[in-house]
Design a protein around this motif. Structure first.
Motif, PDB file in Angstrom:
ATOM      1  N   ILE A 126      -2.139 -17.133  21.865  1.00  0.00           N
ATOM      2  CA  ILE A 126      -1.407 -18.046  22.759  1.00  0.00           C
ATOM      3  C   ILE A 126      -1.091 -17.398  24.107  1.00  0.00           C
ATOM      4  O   ILE A 126      -1.321 -18.009  25.160  1.00  0.00           O
ATOM      5  CB  ILE A 126      -0.119 -18.555  22.074  1.00  0.00           C
ATOM      6  CG1 ILE A 126      -0.474 -19.408  20.849  1.00  0.00           C
ATOM      7  CG2 ILE A 126       0.730 -19.363  23.060  1.00  0.00           C
ATOM      8  CD1 ILE A 126       0.727 -19.794  19.999  1.00  0.00           C
ATOM      9  N   PRO A 127      -0.564 -16.154  24.147  1.00  0.00           N
ATOM     10  CA  PRO A 127      -0.225 -15.569  25.451  1.00  0.00           C
ATOM     11  C   PRO A 127      -1.397 -14.931  26.198  1.00  0.00           C
ATOM     12  O   PRO A 127      -1.195 -14.323  27.244  1.00  0.00           O
ATOM     13  CB  PRO A 127       0.826 -14.509  25.091  1.00  0.00           C
ATOM     14  CG  PRO A 127       0.436 -14.065  23.719  1.00  0.00           C
ATOM     15  CD  PRO A 127      -0.107 -15.289  23.042  1.00  0.00           C
ATOM     16  N   THR A 128      -2.611 -15.080  25.672  1.00  0.00           N
ATOM     17  CA  THR A 128      -3.762 -14.455  26.344  1.00  0.00           C
ATOM     18  C   THR A 128      -4.360 -15.347  27.429  1.00  0.00           C
ATOM     19  O   THR A 128      -5.220 -14.897  28.194  1.00  0.00           O
ATOM     20  CB  THR A 128      -4.873 -14.118  25.325  1.00  0.00           C
ATOM     21  OG1 THR A 128      -5.400 -15.338  24.781  1.00  0.00           O
ATOM     22  CG2 THR A 128      -4.341 -13.237  24.198  1.00  0.00           C
ATOM     23  N   ALA A 129      -3.925 -16.611  27.503  1.00  0.00           N
ATOM     24  CA  ALA A 129      -4.591 -17.585  28.374  1.00  0.00           C
ATOM     25  C   ALA A 129      -3.952 -17.678  29.751  1.00  0.00           C
ATOM     26  O   ALA A 129      -2.769 -17.361  29.937  1.00  0.00           O
ATOM     27  CB  ALA A 129      -4.581 -18.957  27.711  1.00  0.00           C
ATOM     28  N   THR A 130      -4.740 -18.122  30.721  1.00  0.00           N
ATOM     29  CA  THR A 130      -4.265 -18.395  32.082  1.00  0.00           C
ATOM     30  C   THR A 130      -4.682 -19.808  32.468  1.00  0.00           C
ATOM     31  O   THR A 130      -5.829 -20.203  32.254  1.00  0.00           O
ATOM     32  CB  THR A 130      -4.857 -17.396  33.092  1.00  0.00           C
ATOM     33  OG1 THR A 130      -4.352 -16.094  32.824  1.00  0.00           O
ATOM     34  CG2 THR A 130      -4.496 -17.773  34.522  1.00  0.00           C
ATOM     35  N   ASP A 131      -3.751 -20.572  33.018  1.00  0.00           N
ATOM     36  CA  ASP A 131      -4.064 -21.909  33.513  1.00  0.00           C
ATOM     37  C   ASP A 131      -4.582 -21.775  34.945  1.00  0.00           C
ATOM     38  O   ASP A 131      -3.807 -21.545  35.876  1.00  0.00           O
ATOM     39  CB  ASP A 131      -2.817 -22.790  33.479  1.00  0.00           C
ATOM     40  CG  ASP A 131      -3.128 -24.245  33.791  1.00  0.00           C
ATOM     41  OD1 ASP A 131      -3.774 -24.498  34.827  1.00  0.00           O
ATOM     42  OD2 ASP A 131      -2.743 -25.122  33.003  1.00  0.00           O
TER      43      ASP A 131
END
Length: 400
Positions: A145-150
């Motif tokens: 979950i915290p690995t992504a970038t919008d």
């Protein structure tokens, strides 16, 4: 440069069109949709029905799909959005990846090294932080979950700063976010699918081979490609691999000369229809009475620490190491203050992080805690990145 009467009249006649092509507008729309969804969800006598509309099953079962004349399709509005409509978002992301690799900021090893390895660091460190908070708990499936970038949201915030930050830091952030998207797509494909169905997987492989063959014989892009793309999505949806991966795979077979045209056509429907609907549906969260207690969990702290701390630490740490070793150089007129600000903005996970949260957890309670944590992290990362770059974002003056 003077503005002509025609320019003024066009901006007056087409204000909505001008708004839609402003990179800042995407972030505004997402924030507005999220606020609306949270308000409606927590309005007495309305919130429960609002959430039910998104999650109701078409055939009154909790199955992933329902059958119409032997065709298996998504079984709820939320699945239609997350599995079908979001495939267009990933199709657009896939085309951006291909364009940058072929003729953009990732088309040479030297140019690609800094954002590519920075993106790897920006995924590994947040995942490690999350795992440290959630080791030996039931929340381990949420490690991605915290690995992504919008990409749209982070660039929208960067655009708010105008010329107060160098153009090259925005280019770096774009390339970084694109590589981050690629990493997220691989993670979703490998770790967040269902039970694999061999027949459908073979059918997916057949569609890919046919698309490759059409590309090999230089067949002009047309309806046959679109039909194969639809079949690829259908087989992927039923294969156990998440259906959105089909959008990325199909994008890789779009001729480079047609990509700009597709990006222009898809920009408005994706960012001003699909993503807002995604935000409305996936943030229909009924906030618990004691929200601070609900957020005081290893799941919440792992997500917040990963996005707010892990992202800038991983990105800047890896970039610093490869620059010091001489493998890459900082972009022109960019310093480490800019890089830290870009790392902070990369902590805006929003769309991708919420999307992964819906895949990582099966219960509504866990999904809601994860989503609220992502929203809180987004606000923190957005404010930190904006004010850091506003204070420290003056471009470096290069002496000739």
């Amino acid at each position: 440069m003077s503005v002509t009467l025609k320019d003024k009249s066009q901006k007056w006649v087409y204000p909505l069109l001008a708004f839609m092509h402003d990179s800042r507008s995407i972030g505004i729309i997402l924030l507005a949709c999220t606020a609306i969804s949270l308000i409606v969800s927590n309005t007495p006598d309305v919130g429960t029905n609002y959430a039910h509309v998104w999650h109701m099953h078409f055939n009154d079962t909790e199955a992933h799909s329902f059958s119409v004349f032997g065709i298996h399709l998504p079984n709820s509005p939320i699945l239609v959005i997350n599995d079908l409509l979001m495939a267009f978002f990933f199709f657009l992301a896939g085309m951006e990846i291909k364009r940058e690799v072929v003729q953009g900021e990732l088309n040479t090893l030297r140019k690609a090294l800094l954002p590519s390895l920075g993106a790897v660091g920006g995924m590994l460190v947040p995942a490690i932080l999350f795992i440290q908070f959630n080791r030996d708990t039931a929340y381990m499936s949420g490690w991605a979950i915290p690995t992504a970038t919008d990409i749209a949201f982070s660039l929208g915030i960067a655009s708010l700063l105008g010329n107060k930050v160098p153009v090259n830091i925005k280019i770096f952030l774009t390339a970084l976010a694109i590589m981050d998207d690629l990493g997220a797509i691989v993670v979703i494909a490998l770790f967040y699918g269902g039970k694999l169905q061999l027949i459908y997987l073979l059918a997916c492989a057949m569609m890919i081979v046919l698309l490759w063959w059409l590309q090999r014989i230089n067949k002009k892009f047309g309806w046959i490609h679109i039909l194969l793309g639809i079949l690829l999505w259908y087989f992927m949806f039923n294969s156990g691999i998440h259906a959105t991966v089909a959008g990325v795979l199909f994008a890789f077979f779009i001729p480079i000369k047609d990509i700009i045209n597709f990006e222009v056509k898809l920009h408005i429907p994706v960012y001003f229809f699909i993503i807002p609907i995604f935000a409305l549906a996936n943030t229909s969260i009924i906030l618990p009475g004691q929200i601070t207690e609900a957020l005081d969990s290893s799941l919440s702290w792992g997500i917040i620490a990963g996005l707010v701390i892990g992202k800038p630490l991983g990105i800047c740490g890896v970039c610093y190491l490869i620059v010091k070793r001489g493998w890459a150089v900082l972009p022109a007129k960019v310093n480490w203050y800019h890089m830290i600000g870009a790392g902070m903005l990369a902590g805006i996970g929003f769309t991708m992080s919420i999307f992964i949260a819906t895949l990582a957890f099966k219960t509504t309670t866990e999904q809601d805690v994860a989503k609220i944590s992502v929203l809180l992290s987004t606000i923190i990362a957005m404010l930190l990145g904006y004010f850091w770059l506003k204070i420290n974002g003056k471009p470096v003056i290069v002496k000739k």
